[in-house]
Design a protein around this motif. Structure first.
Motif, mmCIF file in Angstrom:
data_model
loop_
_atom_site.group_PDB
_atom_site.id
_atom_site.type_symbol
_atom_site.label_atom_id
_atom_site.label_comp_id
_atom_site.label_asym_id
_atom_site.label_seq_id
_atom_site.Cartn_x
_atom_site.Cartn_y
_atom_site.Cartn_z
ATOM 1 N N PRO A 111 7.625 9.347 0.867
ATOM 2 C CA PRO A 111 7.478 9.722 2.286
ATOM 3 C C PRO A 111 7.362 8.522 3.228
ATOM 4 O O PRO A 111 8.089 8.447 4.230
ATOM 5 C CB PRO A 111 6.217 10.576 2.284
ATOM 6 C CG PRO A 111 6.146 11.155 0.903
ATOM 7 C CD PRO A 111 6.686 10.080 0.008
ATOM 8 N N ALA A 112 6.488 7.583 2.911
ATOM 9 C CA ALA A 112 6.254 6.488 3.862
ATOM 10 C C ALA A 112 7.431 5.520 3.887
ATOM 11 O O ALA A 112 7.780 4.976 4.939
ATOM 12 C CB ALA A 112 4.962 5.756 3.495
ATOM 13 N N GLU A 160 0.843 -1.204 0.000
ATOM 14 C CA GLU A 160 0.000 0.000 0.000
ATOM 15 C C GLU A 160 0.874 1.249 0.000
ATOM 16 O O GLU A 160 0.530 2.268 -0.584
ATOM 17 C CB GLU A 160 -0.832 0.065 1.296
ATOM 18 C CG GLU A 160 -2.185 -0.562 1.247
ATOM 19 C CD GLU A 160 -2.745 -0.679 2.676
ATOM 20 O OE1 GLU A 160 -2.600 0.284 3.467
ATOM 21 O OE2 GLU A 160 -3.283 -1.752 2.996
ATOM 22 N N LEU A 161 1.993 1.162 0.698
ATOM 23 C CA LEU A 161 2.864 2.338 0.834
ATOM 24 C C LEU A 161 3.698 2.588 -0.425
ATOM 25 O O LEU A 161 3.963 3.737 -0.783
ATOM 26 C CB LEU A 161 3.810 2.166 2.034
ATOM 27 C CG LEU A 161 3.144 1.929 3.397
ATOM 28 C CD1 LEU A 161 4.214 1.731 4.481
ATOM 29 C CD2 LEU A 161 2.226 3.089 3.780
ATOM 30 N N VAL A 162 4.116 1.511 -1.074
ATOM 31 C CA VAL A 162 5.051 1.640 -2.197
ATOM 32 C C VAL A 162 4.569 2.619 -3.273
ATOM 33 O O VAL A 162 5.313 3.515 -3.686
ATOM 34 C CB VAL A 162 5.395 0.261 -2.806
ATOM 35 C CG1 VAL A 162 6.089 0.403 -4.151
ATOM 36 C CG2 VAL A 162 6.264 -0.544 -1.842
ATOM 37 N N ASP A 210 14.370 -3.953 -4.412
ATOM 38 C CA ASP A 210 15.004 -3.817 -5.727
ATOM 39 C C ASP A 210 13.968 -3.806 -6.844
ATOM 40 O O ASP A 210 14.080 -3.045 -7.803
ATOM 41 C CB ASP A 210 15.954 -4.992 -5.994
ATOM 42 C CG ASP A 210 17.176 -4.972 -5.091
ATOM 43 O OD1 ASP A 210 17.339 -4.012 -4.326
ATOM 44 O OD2 ASP A 210 17.959 -5.940 -5.158
ATOM 45 N N ALA A 211 12.990 -4.702 -6.729
ATOM 46 C CA ALA A 211 12.030 -4.844 -7.826
ATOM 47 C C ALA A 211 11.133 -3.614 -7.930
ATOM 48 O O ALA A 211 10.852 -3.142 -9.032
ATOM 49 C CB ALA A 211 11.188 -6.101 -7.637
ATOM 50 N N VAL A 212 10.695 -3.080 -6.786
ATOM 51 C CA VAL A 212 9.820 -1.897 -6.877
ATOM 52 C C VAL A 212 10.651 -0.632 -7.076
ATOM 53 O O VAL A 212 10.165 0.366 -7.595
ATOM 54 C CB VAL A 212 8.868 -1.757 -5.661
ATOM 55 C CG1 VAL A 212 8.059 -3.040 -5.476
ATOM 56 C CG2 VAL A 212 9.594 -1.383 -4.391
#
Lengths: 477, 477
Positions: B119-120, A73-75, B106-108
């Motif tokens: 931010p998160a 959700e954060l990504v 790494d993937a994201v």
């Protein structure tokens, strides 16, 4: 009482964790092209979300799948740095192969800081470094040291230069770089112990490349005043405009004045794989050290920089320290102990991230991808150049271009404001993300094409959005 | 012409790559307990294997499965750092959860160097750093900066101390550390710009802890001679013997003399999670900065160190540099821009490696594992102490012990040789790997219990091998 054996996951638990993670990763990657180009367009609006992860160290565990749900959700609430529309700053990559390389490296967790601890694995890192050195055209004595990014590579470069050329008292030393140099060079200088005044900014020409006469004059003036010219940092692809300093001529100056020549090619260096890049960066092979960022134009995930030096002994002289508890070092020109030529000792096996994708595809695919980026940047420039009242501030030398509005009858401040408004409107469409910079006091819009996911269709979308918003902004003038 | 779109693997190709990698990983991990404790007992015998990976940059790709096969042939030919028998140096970990964290990060490939960009996610890193600060007992203004290891953390510590306390001309500055300090501190000092003579080695007592009167005398002497005492580095768990300097008393000296107090707790710091560790490291909460290595006693794969500072502003003063192309910084005490308090800009999202395992298990499991290590070290010491003609050179203060043979009628050199022979015989059995060091000129054997995979059964094997070979070596005297 908690059970320490919990830390060793069963094979089923490992498999489930990987499956749950990859399921979410694949879904996420598939959605990248349709995700907003910027998932955090107003960062402070995400303050509550960010604060939601502030908590004390938990005493007890939570369900892994719920944690993964929360994480995914954060990504997306961030710059979509991995997406095809990310034409901002210098795009990162995110090759999935490299993620798998890290999975393997972490899970097997062998130690590559010392040759004797993992001869073949540490040799993989030396080999990868050798590939970078060959690409530059460095001699056999060269060495490619893998870092976490360009800032660390620039820091290691200045420390290495200092320890090879200067005495303990280096207060009078001077470092020359253009007024377009990346701020990490100035930062590296102060971290390496130089006073802020040690960095001399050399003015640039119309193409934002270092003006040679100004460099020569600065050196002369410093010598006359008893200071110690010792290092020149050239840029091969500036962050602002992708400008390339006149490397071959700077190498002449460095040779004549006995300066260390460092080239910050964090962004531009990998274009040496293309004929065009090789031509534009002629002279880079005469440098003493070069910074490259595989997490930029090799499309790796963030976390891979490199410092390539002409002579490995310069790294060794700067970094080698003995300790009674370490295994024997090799002292062999080919069998290198990474800790002897680096500020790090224990660290991740980061060479595998480069090795696996390059071995899986070969350089040919990367070369083709880089050629594609060069031609996409020209395509973008052609589209922008056609628009009325637009000044191309920087034509693409590699894959960066910069432009602004110059509407007749408006002063610079008004045109800056109009350009800012234009940028906001482009980004507001959320198909591409562009970022601004300031060049000679003027607000400009940059496009940097570097993601391996950016192809012609996305540049077409970018131009559609640029043109449509141009009508809005210019039409309203 | 190669196709640049090849770099974007299809979902099937990604799934296959992960499956093929994890199949080999799981097989490898299952075999760890029965693999030799040292897969590279004679490193130079592996020279041909190492040289087999030396090759020019390949132009074309190879089959992924063949590459993985090749890689997994090379992996075991190294110190078995991830296995239960690795009682050498300071063991690393290799929690599988952290490997999955890297796969995801790494993937994201989101960007955590700047708060506004994610931010998160960047807040996750700040939160993890906060956990480390809380563990130390630091105030609210503290900050935990994640590095790649202890060497980098020590380097950042000395640079931060220097930039906060010293003028541009710092040639007369003096740094005090015990003669047992890790060599990365001395190395950090020279990399940070200090002359080699800036590091003053303070003698240690019978427990290898810094002698306070010697520290005070060194400071006095330097002040008398016009030098500038400015920093004291205490160790909380030395590499040689796990010795802990008298932190509380050193904090008194630092306060009185206005020195920066840095604690190198790379190995020992996480034992603060246990009551025993907290008692032994009393005073650490008075330091200005502390180095911790999560890839040691938090059992993570290599690649996670941390520098925790009492006051985040000290990091910011040392590292903050403006640049026209960067997004706005937050200037908020809780919403931190990592690049403003660190030498790095773009880098891996390494905080996730800590966050995922700690969130999945909670601190309780790590605490239990660390208590287990403390008691395993005592168990090992009890076994060794029973043997004839053995001198316990260092009883375990935490989880390191050191011992040697002192056979009557043999001089030191002969006993050193006999001890060396003993070590070779222990390691020759390949169930555990121990390493030596030199203490006050004498050869000693060390045991360091720190792997999350080491349990009582492996210590029993270690003691069996130690006892059996002791009979061989002492019997032959």
């Amino acid at each position: 009482m908690a059970n320490p054996r919990e830390l060793e996951l069963s094979e089923d638990a490992m498999r489930s964790l990987v499956d749950e993670a990859t399921r979410r990763i694949f879904e996420h990657l598939a959605s990248l092209p349709t995700q907003p180009a910027n998932g955090a367009p107003e960062p402070r609006a995400l303050e509550a979300l960010a604060r939601s992860v502030i908590e004390p160290l938990p005493e007890h565990g939570e369900d892994a799948n719920e944690l993964l749900d929360r994480l995914f959700e954060l990504v997306p609430k961030s710059f979509n740095t991995a997406g095809p529309g990310y034409l901002a700053y210098i795009p990162g990559g995110g090759l999935f192969h490299a993620a798998v390389a890290d999975l393997i490296a972490d899970a097997v967790n062998r130690y590559v800081g010392v040759w004797a601890a993992a001869p073949a694995l540490s040799q993989i890192e030396t080999t990868v470094g050798r590939w970078l050195a060959d690409m530059i055209g460095f001699p056999k004595a060269a060495h490619g040291l893998l870092t976490t990014g360009g800032s660390m590579a620039n820091l290691v470069a200045l420390v290495t230069a200092r320890r090879n050329l200067l005495p303990d008292d280096f207060l009078s030393a001077r470092i020359y770089a253009s007024d377009q140099v990346h701020h990490s060079v100035t930062k590296a200088a102060v971290l390496a112990g130089f006073p802020r005044s040690a960095c001399v900014a050399i003015p640039t020409d119309a193409d934002f490349a270092m003006r040679l006469p100004a460099l020569a004059a600065a050196i002369d003036a410093d010598r006359r005043e008893g200071r110690t010219p010792f290092c020149v940092v050239a840029s091969a692809g500036t962050t602002n405009t992708g400008a390339i300093d006149p490397l071959d001529s700077i190498a002449d100056v460095a040779a004549r004045e006995r300066l260390w020549m460092h080239v910050d090619a964090a962004y531009g260096g990998f274009f040496l794989l293309t004929d065009d890049g090789k031509r534009r960066m002629r002279g880079i092979e005469r440098a003493d050290s070069v910074t490259l960022d595989p997490h930029k134009a090799m499309f790796l995930p963030y976390g891979n920089g490199a410092l390539v030096v002409r002579d490995r002994e310069t790294l060794r002289r700067a970094h080698s320290v003995a300790a009674e508890y370490l295994p024997d070092m090799q002292g062999d020109p080919e069998l290198v102990d990474p800790c002897e030529v680096s500020p790090e000792l224990s660290r991740d096996f980061r060479g595998l991230r480069l090795w696996l994708p390059l071995k899986m595809h070969g350089a040919s695919v990367f070369r083709a991808a880089l050629k594609e980026k060069l031609s996409l940047a020209r395509l973008a420039a052609d589209g922008v150049r056609r628009l009325a009242h637009v000044t191309m501030v920087a034509e693409p030398q590699l894959s960066v271009l910069a432009f602004r509005l110059d509407l007749p009858g408006l002063d610079n401040a008004a045109n800056d404001a109009r350009t800012k408004d234009w940028l906001a409107k482009i980004n507001g469409r959320q198909r591409v993300m562009l970022t601004p910079t300031t060049l000679r006091g003027r607000f400009v819009i940059r496009i940097c094409v570097l993601s391996f996911r950016t192809h012609e269709d996305r540049i077409a979308m970018a131009l559609e959005d640029i043109e449509a918003t141009h009508r809005e902004v210019v039409g309203s003038s």
